[in-house]
Design a protein around this motif. Structure first.
Motif, PDB file in Angstrom:
ATOM      1  N   GLN A   1      37.637  58.310  32.138  1.00 20.51           N
ATOM      2  CA  GLN A   1      37.697  59.502  31.463  1.00 20.51           C
ATOM      3  C   GLN A   1      38.219  60.566  32.294  1.00 20.51           C
ATOM      4  OE1 GLN A   1      36.713  60.144  28.093  1.00 20.51           O
ATOM      5  NE2 GLN A   1      36.570  58.009  28.133  1.00 20.51           N
ATOM      6  N   PRO A   2      39.062  61.343  31.891  1.00 23.20           N
ATOM      7  CA  PRO A   2      39.707  62.434  32.646  1.00 23.20           C
ATOM      8  C   PRO A   2      38.598  63.132  33.298  1.00 23.20           C
ATOM      9  CG  PRO A   2      39.835  63.110  30.537  1.00 23.20           C
ATOM     10  CD  PRO A   2      39.459  61.687  30.310  1.00 23.20           C
ATOM     11  N   THR A   3      39.027  63.476  34.574  1.00 22.22           N
ATOM     12  CA  THR A   3      37.904  64.152  35.500  1.00 22.22           C
ATOM     13  C   THR A   3      38.276  65.836  35.298  1.00 22.22           C
ATOM     14  OG1 THR A   3      37.793  62.391  37.074  1.00 22.22           O
ATOM     15  CG2 THR A   3      37.137  64.612  37.881  1.00 22.22           C
ATOM     16  N   LEU A   4      37.289  66.541  34.915  1.00 19.62           N
ATOM     17  CA  LEU A   4      37.646  67.869  34.906  1.00 19.62           C
ATOM     18  C   LEU A   4      37.462  68.527  36.354  1.00 19.62           C
ATOM     19  CD1 LEU A   4      35.187  68.826  31.759  1.00 19.62           C
ATOM     20  CD2 LEU A   4      37.636  68.185  31.869  1.00 19.62           C
ATOM     21  N   SER A   5      38.344  69.519  36.545  1.00 16.04           N
ATOM     22  CA  SER A   5      38.238  70.479  37.597  1.00 16.04           C
ATOM     23  C   SER A   5      37.091  71.496  37.545  1.00 16.04           C
ATOM     24  CB  SER A   5      39.481  71.079  37.943  1.00 16.04           C
ATOM     25  OG  SER A   5      39.604  72.339  36.938  1.00 16.04           O
ATOM     26  N   ALA A   6      36.562  71.801  38.661  1.00 17.06           N
ATOM     27  CA  ALA A   6      35.490  72.669  38.590  1.00 17.06           C
ATOM     28  C   ALA A   6      35.691  73.984  37.589  1.00 17.06           C
ATOM     29  CB  ALA A   6      35.408  73.480  40.254  1.00 17.06           C
ATOM     30  N   MET A   7      37.080  74.472  37.553  1.00 21.26           N
ATOM     31  CA  MET A   7      37.341  75.536  36.692  1.00 21.26           C
ATOM     32  C   MET A   7      37.186  74.961  35.422  1.00 21.26           C
ATOM     33  SD  MET A   7      38.465  78.526  36.829  1.00 21.26           S
ATOM     34  CE  MET A   7      37.330  78.855  35.210  1.00 21.26           C
ATOM     35  N   GLN A   8      37.636  73.908  35.041  1.00 23.20           N
ATOM     36  CA  GLN A   8      37.504  73.278  33.572  1.00 23.20           C
ATOM     37  C   GLN A   8      36.048  73.039  33.388  1.00 23.20           C
ATOM     38  OE1 GLN A   8      40.336  69.970  34.159  1.00 23.20           O
ATOM     39  NE2 GLN A   8      41.541  70.858  32.649  1.00 23.20           N
ATOM     40  N   GLN A   9      35.250  72.552  33.952  1.00 17.18           N
ATOM     41  CA  GLN A   9      33.753  72.340  33.969  1.00 17.18           C
ATOM     42  C   GLN A   9      33.004  73.753  33.616  1.00 17.18           C
ATOM     43  OE1 GLN A   9      32.342  69.224  33.615  1.00 17.18           O
ATOM     44  NE2 GLN A   9      30.616  70.686  32.678  1.00 17.18           N
ATOM     45  N   LYS A  10      33.658  74.806  34.286  1.00 18.21           N
ATOM     46  CA  LYS A  10      32.859  76.023  33.891  1.00 18.21           C
ATOM     47  C   LYS A  10      33.364  76.270  32.639  1.00 18.21           C
ATOM     48  CE  LYS A  10      32.536  78.497  38.285  1.00 18.21           C
ATOM     49  NZ  LYS A  10      30.883  78.992  38.038  1.00 18.21           N
TER      50      LYS A  10
END
Length: 250
Positions: free
Chosen positions: A21-30
């Motif tokens: 699964q694509p890993t979300l960046s910290a920004m994307q997780q927010k």
């Protein structure tokens, strides 16, 4: 023989790695966390697939410590995502007619919007936006978002607003425009009134001093024929849109 073959196939299947699964960046997780908030209505969440805020905001270059101007927030679809993302380290300014923003009061007082502020501007409506000022009142923003609203200006209004956007951003700041696509050089008609020719938009924004940095086809919709009013049920919610990121030179 059949049994051995079956066992061999089963062993092979066990060794095939699952698709990562694509890993979300910290920004994307927010952004994802903000999207899941109870403040957002079911109707707003239903639009997520089409508007793709996780991918879009990453492409725009949003950072959690930015000072961001959201022009014409409407009912707050993007505001409800941006506010919580920028709450701790950044700032969100809502640039709109002050009276029109009263509808946002129901959620702006809730946790997550401590750094969200109204930036009332002299903006009227006469079949199109009438921007009756030369300034947005700030000159140090990192990003200005103009999402599906550029088409609401007439030609003179676009010139005035693009200049005000340039002045509102710090050197190196980003001006983002997303709007419904009009076929290049298609005439101005009532049917196409809420569509924009991206080539024309690029030239208009460059004339204000911006440099085009990048564009994305994330909102490309091959079944939108680019000839119907965006509110028609055959295309509404599935319009082809262009996404442009401009930068103010340092």
């Amino acid at each position: 023989m059949l049994k051995k073959t079956t066992i061999a196939l089963a062993l092979c299947a066990m060794t095939v790695p699952a698709l990562a699964q694509p890993t979300l960046s910290a920004m994307q997780q927010k952004v994802k966390t903000a999207m899941q908030s109870d403040i957002r209505t079911d109707a707003e969440k239903q639009r997520d697939k089409n508007r793709a805020p996780i991918q879009a905001l990453e492409f725009f270059g949003l950072k959690e410590n930015m000072k961001v101007i959201e022009f014409a927030p409407g009912g707050g679809w993007y505001t409800k995502i941006l506010g919580p993302v920028l709450a701790e380290k950044g700032e969100l300014l809502l640039a709109y007619n002050g009276d029109w923003m009263k509808r946002l009061d129901a959620f702006l007082t809730k946790p997550g919007f401590e750094s969200t502020k109204k930036l009332a501007i002299d903006l009227g409506w006469n079949g199109h936006f009438e921007f009756n000022s030369t300034s947005l009142g700030v000159d140090d923003a990192d990003m200005l978002l103009n999402i599906r609203e550029y088409h609401n200006f007439d030609e003179k209004g676009k010139v005035k607003f693009n200049k005000a956007a340039f002045d509102a951003l710090k050197p190196g700041g980003v001006y983002v425009i997303v709007d419904h696509t009009r076929r290049h050089m298609a005439p101005e008609t009532e049917e196409l009134g809420r569509r924009e020719d991206p080539v024309k938009v690029i030239l208009e924004v460059q004339a204000a001093g911006f440099v085009l940095e990048k564009q994305s086809d994330m909102f490309y919709r091959p079944d939108d024929e680019l000839r119907y009013e965006v509110g028609r049920k055959t295309v509404t919610g599935n319009t082809d849109r262009f996404a442009l990121v401009f930068r103010k030179p340092k």
